[in-house]
Design a protein around this motif. Structure first.
Motif, PDB file in Angstrom:
ATOM      1  N   GLN A  55      11.342  81.457 110.377  1.00  0.00           N
ATOM      2  CA  GLN A  55       9.394  81.619 110.202  1.00  0.00           C
ATOM      3  C   GLN A  55       9.748  81.340 111.975  1.00  0.00           C
ATOM      4  O   GLN A  55       9.131  82.162 112.053  1.00  0.00           O
ATOM      5  N   THR A  88       9.865  84.127 113.504  1.00  0.00           N
ATOM      6  CA  THR A  88       9.001  85.289 113.163  1.00  0.00           C
ATOM      7  C   THR A  88       7.260  84.694 114.025  1.00  0.00           C
ATOM      8  O   THR A  88       6.633  85.424 114.953  1.00  0.00           O
ATOM      9  N   ALA A  89       7.141  83.411 113.974  1.00  0.00           N
ATOM     10  CA  ALA A  89       6.356  82.488 115.127  1.00  0.00           C
ATOM     11  C   ALA A  89       6.193  83.188 116.474  1.00  0.00           C
ATOM     12  O   ALA A  89       5.655  83.029 116.800  1.00  0.00           O
ATOM     13  N   ARG A 147       8.430  85.867 117.522  1.00  0.00           N
ATOM     14  CA  ARG A 147       7.796  86.755 118.531  1.00  0.00           C
ATOM     15  C   ARG A 147       6.123  87.238 117.516  1.00  0.00           C
ATOM     16  O   ARG A 147       5.559  88.041 119.259  1.00  0.00           O
ATOM     17  N   ALA A 148       5.388  86.739 117.336  1.00  0.00           N
ATOM     18  CA  ALA A 148       4.717  87.479 116.534  1.00  0.00           C
ATOM     19  C   ALA A 148       3.045  85.850 118.602  1.00  0.00           C
ATOM     20  O   ALA A 148       2.804  86.348 118.650  1.00  0.00           O
ATOM     21  N   SER A 195       1.273  88.310 121.052  1.00  0.00           N
ATOM     22  CA  SER A 195      -0.263  87.853 121.333  1.00  0.00           C
ATOM     23  C   SER A 195      -0.415  87.461 122.936  1.00  0.00           C
ATOM     24  O   SER A 195      -1.329  88.050 123.117  1.00  0.00           O
ATOM     25  N   ALA A 241      -1.738  83.418 116.967  1.00  0.00           N
ATOM     26  CA  ALA A 241      -0.767  84.255 116.872  1.00  0.00           C
ATOM     27  C   ALA A 241       0.285  83.283 116.352  1.00  0.00           C
ATOM     28  O   ALA A 241       0.937  84.254 114.423  1.00  0.00           O
ATOM     29  N   CYS A 242       1.444  81.984 116.810  1.00  0.00           N
ATOM     30  CA  CYS A 242       1.981  81.977 115.778  1.00  0.00           C
ATOM     31  C   CYS A 242       1.787  81.061 114.554  1.00  0.00           C
ATOM     32  O   CYS A 242       2.628  81.287 113.860  1.00  0.00           O
ATOM     33  N   ALA A 255       1.315  83.791 111.534  1.00  0.00           N
ATOM     34  CA  ALA A 255       2.690  85.042 110.980  1.00  0.00           C
ATOM     35  C   ALA A 255       3.538  83.852 110.379  1.00  0.00           C
ATOM     36  O   ALA A 255       4.048  84.193 110.478  1.00  0.00           O
TER      37      ALA A 255
END
Length: 105
Positions: A29, A32-33, A35-36, A40, A50-51, A54
């Motif tokens: 996770q 993923t955070a 990258r998001a 953004s 965004a983090c 995500a």
């Protein structure tokens, strides 16, 4: 009666297995955070929202992202607190992941 004495040990082993799975999930996770957040931030929309958006909702409160402007790129480091399922232990530290994206002009 003999099995009753062995039950706490089995329960502890099961909780340790669940905790290891949770640590791996939080690390995923965090990636993923990051990258998001980097995506953004590269669009100049801010990384923090965004983090947190995500990750799973129950992890969002323990999630933070720090963007860093590198000129033509932006680097975002996400940090998520790893919760504990073992009684008596508050948390298992933090998972950190970093992502870099080119800035979209």
């Amino acid at each position: 009666m003999e099995y009753l004495g062995f039950l706490p040990i089995l329960l502890l082993v099961a909780l340790a297995a669940v905790q290891l799975g949770l640590i791996a999930y939080v690390a995923q996770q965090a990636g993923t955070a990051a990258r998001a957040g980097a995506r953004s931030a590269s669009l100049d929309e801010g990384a923090e929202g965004a983090c947190q958006g995500a990750v799973s909702s129950w992890l969002a409160d323990g999630t933070s992202c720090v963007p860093e402007d590198l000129g033509e790129e932006v680097r975002v480091t996400s940090t998520i607190t790893i919760p504990s399922v073992i009684p008596g232990i508050e948390d298992f530290g933090e998972a950190h992941r970093t992502a870099v994206m080119p800035v979209d002009h």
